[in-house]
Design an enzyme around this catalytic site. Structure first.
Site, PDB file in Angstrom:
ATOM      1  NE  ARG A 154      53.978  35.624  48.039  1.00 29.78           N
ATOM      2  CZ  ARG A 154      54.988  34.869  47.611  1.00 29.78           C
ATOM      3  NH1 ARG A 154      55.017  34.436  46.379  1.00 29.78           N
ATOM      4  NH2 ARG A 154      55.968  34.563  48.434  1.00 29.78           N
ATOM      5  CB  THR A 155      48.079  40.522  44.414  1.00 28.60           C
ATOM      6  OG1 THR A 155      47.820  39.265  45.024  1.00 28.60           O
ATOM      7  CG2 THR A 155      46.984  40.825  43.412  1.00 28.60           C
ATOM      8  CE  LYS A 168      46.618  63.240  55.142  1.00 30.27           C
ATOM      9  NZ  LYS A 168      46.853  63.152  53.693  1.00 30.27           N
ATOM     10  NE  ARG A 187      44.891  41.632  49.048  1.00 30.35           N
ATOM     11  CZ  ARG A 187      44.891  40.419  48.496  1.00 30.35           C
ATOM     12  NH1 ARG A 187      44.970  40.260  47.200  1.00 30.35           N
ATOM     13  NH2 ARG A 187      44.845  39.341  49.258  1.00 30.35           N
ATOM     14  CG  HIS A 237      42.318  37.430  44.467  1.00 28.68           C
ATOM     15  ND1 HIS A 237      42.625  38.425  43.551  1.00 28.68           N
ATOM     16  CD2 HIS A 237      43.497  36.932  44.890  1.00 28.68           C
ATOM     17  CE1 HIS A 237      43.947  38.516  43.452  1.00 28.68           C
ATOM     18  NE2 HIS A 237      44.490  37.612  44.242  1.00 28.68           N
TER      19      HIS A 237
END
Ligand SMILES: [Zn+2]
Lengths: 307, 156
Positions: A55-56, A84, A105, A133
């Site tokens: 969603r974000t 990696k 994020r 957030h």
């Protein structure tokens, strides 16, 4: 104008003061009204989602594309070089050379702050673990101001998991800049932590603590709901006993006032019944949509294309 | 005078005397500061003190305490005092102040904090000075400082 966001990262609400929040809200309003069209044209934004959040990410991508910007990135760490063994610092130092801003994020707390120290371009924190957030809070505040003109003098109820909920904690900090009254509605197990209520006392903000949603809710200007998760309860029986008290459906919203708006950060599970989506007071989808102009304004300010 | 008694125990000509450490924190302070020193380190425990009831005392011969070490002491025994000795007399009396910020020698207790997962120097704002509480600048959690958060020196 004393506020200049150009080149600045947005990591945490704790970096912002009231004037800056209001300035961002004003610019978000202008963007939503159609001013500053094409404010991201010629700009490239990287979306680095080390932790998935569809969603974000979609909201940010829509925000950039609608304003003429370019976007690239990844949507989980499985498709990034961290798989990696590359450090976050190295990933950021590399990507900073490819774009004008980075939206990121990460499940690690403090990751965005760290990234902002090594990047040459602004970092927008789209969530760092349980920590911050900020754009969610900005769009929440924007939605409240849009609906009621001002936040001062309003009474806002926060309901659900108030103990662990990042969203409600962040919102509380933002609301504390204003002259508000707050109501906390939650089971005993999930009450607002004391360090937040102490914080409100030092700011002189009045708050009430209710066990359940009852007729007092008629006075609320906004009811902000969050989900209660079963895993948070020590005793599963206790969860079964209390969960019904924090669900909004046709019956329980009769307790709300005619202009008590219902908000939710989404996604919802069963804490808001679909049957009330058509109610005029249910504004959670509108709230989510406001993420687009708010994120556009934020990027425009950070890139200096809005002044 | 009982105040002089502790100074007679191990008199030093040059170095640092850390006095008025509330008992039983003397060994903890020693542990945090470490035992690497050119000269003798002496420790006295359980002296009578008007200020703290019982006090501990540490003397480092030929060592002048650094700012970072003073800050470390401030986190566990803010009541302590520091006297710098030269030529057998006290040339500088330092009181210990809890600093406003702490860089580098405290560990964040949040296992999901970036400072515990990548090479990042820790950084804290002191949010409460009486019972010292610090806020991590990265994960923004607030911690009451516990001795196990303090990086120890001199373990060579
Ligand atoms: Zn931390």
């Amino acid at each position: 104008m004393g506020i200049d966001f150009k080149g600045r990262s947005f990591i945490s609400l704790s970096d912002m003061n009231k004037e800056e929040i209001l300035y961002l809200m004003e610019k978000s309003g202008e963007v939503k009204a159609g001013k500053h069209k094409g404010l991201l044209s010629g700009k490239t934004v990287a979306t680095l989602f080390f932790e998935p959040s569809t969603r974000t990410r979609l909201s940010f991508e829509s925000a950039v594309l609608q304003q003429g910007g370019q976007i690239f990135g990844f949507s989980s760490s499985a498709s990034s070089s961290t798989q990696k063994g590359e450090s976050l610092t190295d990933t950021i130092k590399t990507v900073t050379g490819y774009c004008d801003a980075i939206v990121m994020r990460h499940k690690i707390e403090g990751a965005a702050r760290r990234a902002s120290q090594v990047a040459d371009v602004p970092i927008i924190n789209a969530g760092d673990g349980a920590n911050q957030h900020p754009t969610q809070t900005f769009l929440d505040i924007f939605t409240m101001m849009e609906k009621k003109g001002s936040i001062d003098g309003k009474t806002i109820g926060l309901m659900g998991d108030l103990k662990y909920g990042r969203t409600t904690h962040s919102l509380l900090v933002a609301l504390s800049f204003f002259d508000v009254r707050l109501a906390f509605i939650s089971p005993q197990e999930l009450k607002m932590p004391e360090h937040y209520t102490d914080f409100l006392k030092t700011k002189g903000i009045e708050f009430m603590e209710w066990d359940v949603l009852d007729e007092k809710a008629g006075d609320l200007d906004f009811l902000y709901c969050t989900r209660i998760q079963k895993e948070r309860f020590f005793d599963p029986m206790e969860y079964e006993r209390v969960k019904g008290s924090y669900i909004l459906d046709k019956e329980s919203i009769q307790l709300l006032g005619d202009s008590t708006y219902i908000m939710h950060p989404l996604p919802r599970v069963d804490e808001i019944a679909e049957e009330i989506d058509e109610d005029e007071r249910a504004i959670y989808f509108e709230q989510a949509h406001n993420g687009v102009p708010v994120r556009q304004a934020l990027l425009g300010l950070a890139l200096g294309t809005i002044r | 005078m009982s105040g002089d008694r502790s100074y007679r125990v191990f008199k030093i000509e040059e170095g640092t005397v850390i006095d008025h450490i509330p008992s039983p924190l003397g060994l903890l302070v020693l542990d945090i500061l470490g035992q690497v020193s050119e000269g003798i380190i002496s420790i006295g425990l359980n002296f009578d003190s008007r200020r703290t009831g019982k006090k501990d005392l540490i003397k480092y011969e030929h060592k002048v305490i650094k700012k970072e070490e003073t800050d470390k002491i401030a986190l566990v025994a803010p009541q302590a005092t520091i006297n710098i000795i030269k030529g057998g007399t006290v040339v500088e009396k330092r009181s210990i102040d809890v600093p406003d910020t702490i860089e580098g020698f405290l560990t964040c207790m949040n296992p999901n904090c970036i400072t515990n997962l990548e090479k990042v120097k820790t950084s804290f704002d002191v949010v409460e000075k009486e019972k010292v509480k610090v806020k991590c600048r990265y994960c923004e959690r607030v911690w009451e400082v516990k001795p196990n958060m303090i990086e120890k020196d001199g373990r060579s």
